[in-house]
Write a protein that holds these residues in place. Sequence first.
Motif, PDB file in Angstrom:
ATOM      1  N   ASP A   1     -13.232  14.540  -1.343  1.00 28.25           N
ATOM      2  CA  ASP A   1     -13.096  15.572  -0.301  1.00 28.25           C
ATOM      3  C   ASP A   1     -12.077  15.164   0.767  1.00 28.25           C
ATOM      4  O   ASP A   1     -11.294  15.999   1.257  1.00 28.25           O
ATOM      5  CB  ASP A   1     -14.463  15.811   0.345  1.00 28.25           C
ATOM      6  N   ILE A   2     -12.111  13.880   1.119  1.00 25.28           N
ATOM      7  CA  ILE A   2     -11.129  13.402   2.111  1.00 25.28           C
ATOM      8  C   ILE A   2      -9.717  13.560   1.574  1.00 25.28           C
ATOM      9  O   ILE A   2      -8.786  13.968   2.292  1.00 25.28           O
ATOM     10  CB  ILE A   2     -11.415  11.930   2.478  1.00 25.28           C
ATOM     11  N   LEU A   3      -9.528  13.244   0.289  1.00 22.87           N
ATOM     12  CA  LEU A   3      -8.197  13.412  -0.307  1.00 22.87           C
ATOM     13  C   LEU A   3      -7.767  14.871  -0.307  1.00 22.87           C
ATOM     14  O   LEU A   3      -6.601  15.197  -0.055  1.00 22.87           O
ATOM     15  CB  LEU A   3      -8.210  12.859  -1.725  1.00 22.87           C
ATOM     16  N   LYS A   4      -8.714  15.784  -0.551  1.00 20.37           N
ATOM     17  CA  LYS A   4      -8.372  17.215  -0.554  1.00 20.37           C
ATOM     18  C   LYS A   4      -7.964  17.675   0.855  1.00 20.37           C
ATOM     19  O   LYS A   4      -7.012  18.449   1.029  1.00 20.37           O
ATOM     20  CB  LYS A   4      -9.556  18.025  -1.045  1.00 20.37           C
TER      21      LYS A   4
ATOM     22  N   VAL B   1       4.216  12.590  -1.986  1.00 19.23           N
ATOM     23  CA  VAL B   1       2.932  12.254  -1.390  1.00 19.23           C
ATOM     24  C   VAL B   1       1.855  13.236  -1.844  1.00 19.23           C
ATOM     25  O   VAL B   1       0.761  12.834  -2.271  1.00 19.23           O
ATOM     26  CB  VAL B   1       3.045  12.227   0.150  1.00 19.23           C
ATOM     27  N   ALA B   2       2.133  14.522  -1.744  1.00 18.64           N
ATOM     28  CA  ALA B   2       1.126  15.514  -2.136  1.00 18.64           C
ATOM     29  C   ALA B   2       0.769  15.405  -3.616  1.00 18.64           C
ATOM     30  O   ALA B   2      -0.403  15.514  -4.008  1.00 18.64           O
ATOM     31  CB  ALA B   2       1.627  16.917  -1.805  1.00 18.64           C
ATOM     32  N   GLN B   3       1.799  15.183  -4.443  1.00 13.87           N
ATOM     33  CA  GLN B   3       1.517  15.056  -5.880  1.00 13.87           C
ATOM     34  C   GLN B   3       0.696  13.800  -6.165  1.00 13.87           C
ATOM     35  O   GLN B   3      -0.240  13.824  -6.996  1.00 13.87           O
ATOM     36  CB  GLN B   3       2.847  15.011  -6.649  1.00 13.87           C
ATOM     37  N   ASP B   4       1.034  12.698  -5.514  1.00 12.50           N
ATOM     38  CA  ASP B   4       0.260  11.462  -5.737  1.00 12.50           C
ATOM     39  C   ASP B   4      -1.185  11.636  -5.289  1.00 12.50           C
ATOM     40  O   ASP B   4      -2.125  11.174  -5.954  1.00 12.50           O
ATOM     41  CB  ASP B   4       0.900  10.303  -4.995  1.00 12.50           C
ATOM     42  N   LEU B   5      -1.369  12.296  -4.159  1.00 15.96           N
ATOM     43  CA  LEU B   5      -2.732  12.531  -3.689  1.00 15.96           C
ATOM     44  C   LEU B   5      -3.496  13.455  -4.641  1.00 15.96           C
ATOM     45  O   LEU B   5      -4.703  13.262  -4.878  1.00 15.96           O
ATOM     46  CB  LEU B   5      -2.702  13.136  -2.273  1.00 15.96           C
ATOM     47  N   ALA B   6      -2.823  14.457  -5.173  1.00 18.74           N
ATOM     48  CA  ALA B   6      -3.480  15.343  -6.149  1.00 18.74           C
ATOM     49  C   ALA B   6      -3.886  14.570  -7.394  1.00 18.74           C
ATOM     50  O   ALA B   6      -4.974  14.794  -7.958  1.00 18.74           O
ATOM     51  CB  ALA B   6      -2.534  16.491  -6.512  1.00 18.74           C
TER      52      ALA B   6
ATOM     53  N   LEU C   1      -4.671  11.404  -7.447  1.00 17.08           N
ATOM     54  CA  LEU C   1      -5.830  10.597  -7.062  1.00 17.08           C
ATOM     55  C   LEU C   1      -7.111  11.425  -7.084  1.00 17.08           C
ATOM     56  O   LEU C   1      -8.176  10.937  -7.485  1.00 17.08           O
ATOM     57  CB  LEU C   1      -5.609  10.020  -5.660  1.00 17.08           C
ATOM     58  N   ILE C   2      -7.007  12.710  -6.653  1.00 17.59           N
ATOM     59  CA  ILE C   2      -8.185  13.574  -6.683  1.00 17.59           C
ATOM     60  C   ILE C   2      -8.676  13.773  -8.116  1.00 17.59           C
ATOM     61  O   ILE C   2      -9.884  13.703  -8.411  1.00 17.59           O
ATOM     62  CB  ILE C   2      -7.864  14.930  -6.008  1.00 17.59           C
ATOM     63  N   ILE C   3      -7.720  14.027  -9.015  1.00 25.59           N
ATOM     64  CA  ILE C   3      -8.109  14.234 -10.423  1.00 25.59           C
ATOM     65  C   ILE C   3      -8.774  12.986 -10.978  1.00 25.59           C
ATOM     66  O   ILE C   3      -9.828  13.033 -11.649  1.00 25.59           O
ATOM     67  CB  ILE C   3      -6.883  14.628 -11.257  1.00 25.59           C
TER      68      ILE C   3
END
Length: 792
Positions: A617-620, A583-588, A590-592
């Motif tokens: 910002d919400i993703l971060k 989850v954290a990697q997928d969200l990271a 998405l941020i990129i």
Amino acid sequence: MTQCVKNTEKGLIKSVCPYTGLTTYTRPEWTNAIFGNDYSVSITIIGDRIFAAKIKGFSTREVVAEATSFSLSVVRKVFKEDQNFIYIGDFTGIVGLTKDARRYYVNYLKNIKQISTFILCSPSPFMMLAGNLSKRFNITKFNVLVKNDYPAAVKHAVLLTKSGLLSQASNERMQNSQTFFKSTPPFTEGLHIKDKVQHALPLLWRSKRHPVSLPRYTRGEWEYRTTDYSARYELINDNIIHKISKGYLCAECVKPVYDIQERMLKSCGLSGHPYYIVNDVEELRGSSLKARKKHARLFAEWLEKYPDICQVVVYGANRLLRAGLSIATYNTPFSFVFADNSEEAMAIVQKNKEKLPFVRSGFFLKRKNRKNSVKHYANELNGFLGNINWEVEGSEELIETKSDEHPFKTVYDAIALIKSDIDELFRDRMMAQVALRESEEVASALLNATSDLALLIQSDGTIISVNHAFAAFLRQNQESLKGARLTDFFPPSIVESTTTHLKGVLMVGEPALFETQLNGLYYQNTIYPVFNADKKVDRLALYSRDITGIKLAQEQIHLLTQELIKAQENERRRIARDLHDNVAQDLASLIIRSDTLFEDHRDIPWEVRQRSKKFSDILKKTIASIRDLVYDLRPPGLTDIGLVKTIDQYCIEFTGKTEIKVDLYTAGLERIQLDTDTKINLFRIIQEALNNAAKHAEATLIKVRLLCSHPDLILRIEDNGCGFEPEERMVSALKEKRMGLKSMEERVNLLSGSLTLHSREGAGTRIVVKFPSNRAIQEEEMEMERTLKKLL
């Protein structure tokens, strides 16, 4: 003894008893053996089963001790140890007997187990009274008979031997075997003609009837009523208090009746003025000894408060009530008169008001021939005393009443009253014994009905009684265990532990609870103190319950809880890993992608770029929350940077989030090695405690102390919050299904330690956790051994 036959070997003298014809035996040293100054004993053996001892002189404890020792030596020479015999104590020649001497002589007789019957012969009514009372009070285990002369005693002893009643098994009371004094001539026989006239005056007085009609007044509040007793008051002719009593008067009714009488006297304005009391007791069935004592005390207090009483008249009283009232009011300053009915009572009051002398019976006896009459009455009284059968309730001697002119009538009535009180005491004792026996049977039934082991022991460990379960546990009979020692049935380790707790209960006087293990079974034992009349512990009650099933269930729960917590930690580890790796990697990612979405498109409006930035910002923030969640689920520092630094870092972050200052101090942890499970459990305990303080305590400061003090590791967490009541909080937590404190206890149990919680409203909360510090090393060594075994 007469008809001396011959003097046989070694000084034995044979004779023939003139009263029975049996052969008697004695020796010179048995005849008139002197002890002290004027005390002597003569011993004769009649037949083969009668021992007669004639005693003369004044008895003191010292001479009685010497004389009984001498008599006991004769008993042992003449009779075998298993041979029963009749003991005749002839006290005809006794001129005095001290209390200590009498007590010593009774103990001497009680210690001779071969005595089947003791016959006391003495013309003294007081000696006969003592013998009869000893039978009533069961002072001795053997039968006691009373005779007024020696021949009657010997004849009755022979009768007992011939009738087969000498056997100890048939040693029962002989209620009809006493010899009674002959009654004396009637009182009026031989009196002078003037005396006869005076004797007849009271009868003439009582035969008269005085019809008196006086106004009466009463109120509802002047009446007292219970199930067995009632009392009602009337005011007659303005100054006569008329009291009507019915039923049986007990001690509890005396004070309320006096209170009503006092209210009546005050409401009628009689306080400080002359007044009369007339008591109607025609339907009063009787009264208890306690009631009479209480009545006498309250009547004396009444006279002090209201001394203007002129006269008390009682009508309808039986003999015993008259005796009791006469004794109780012997020294009263006013006139106390008995009447047969209400008319006579009112006439007596009227006579008193008119200041006319009232002739009471028994006050006209002349002093002529005083010496002879006193001797006559004294002999009559002695015979009356000696022939009262104190052994049975009531007595034929007490039925006959003396005339009112008899000078000792009050004495006879007082003796009858004493006999009635003794009978009442024995009835109460019998009822108490029945109640005690019933309660013992109920207690025995209850104890035998339970499967727990129960027994009653003395302070030295001697068994008094046991229940069926305990007897079955030892495979013994209940009766055979009585008198045995508790230490004879258990191994030394159990005996030592139990003895320690027994001594503690004896010293402190409070119950003790402890557990023991025997033959693979667990027992929960409770020792209760049993106090005697002096409020000292002289017996102990021991209860043992088999808790093996409970212990096994607790162990199973402990193991299941341990496995559950381990599974919980494994699940947390898995969830944390998934959150971190996926989850954290997928969200990271998405941020990129969100940040580089418009790099090649410069004509994108500024509003769209702002929206994209907010989305990034919400993703971060989401990634930060997930990292915090991962940290809570599985702190990575426990294996990387160690327990202490991980706790320190958590406390800093906790302060930053909650603004609650955390004062952390650790010492000695660098000397020990903790396994991963121990580290996790310690961290979780600290985490739960800090979260609880933040949610509920309203604290501003939390102190955390983690110390290694060989052989224990101690964790102490204390806050300055509002505090709470632990018992109430535990109950409410269960109802609200909040398991914070419970989970902390379970984790401490996994560490084989203890958790102590101290809290009070307004005084903060303190949690102390203590467990062995070498546990981690032992678990690691055991894990290594298991690994080596698998490899080999």
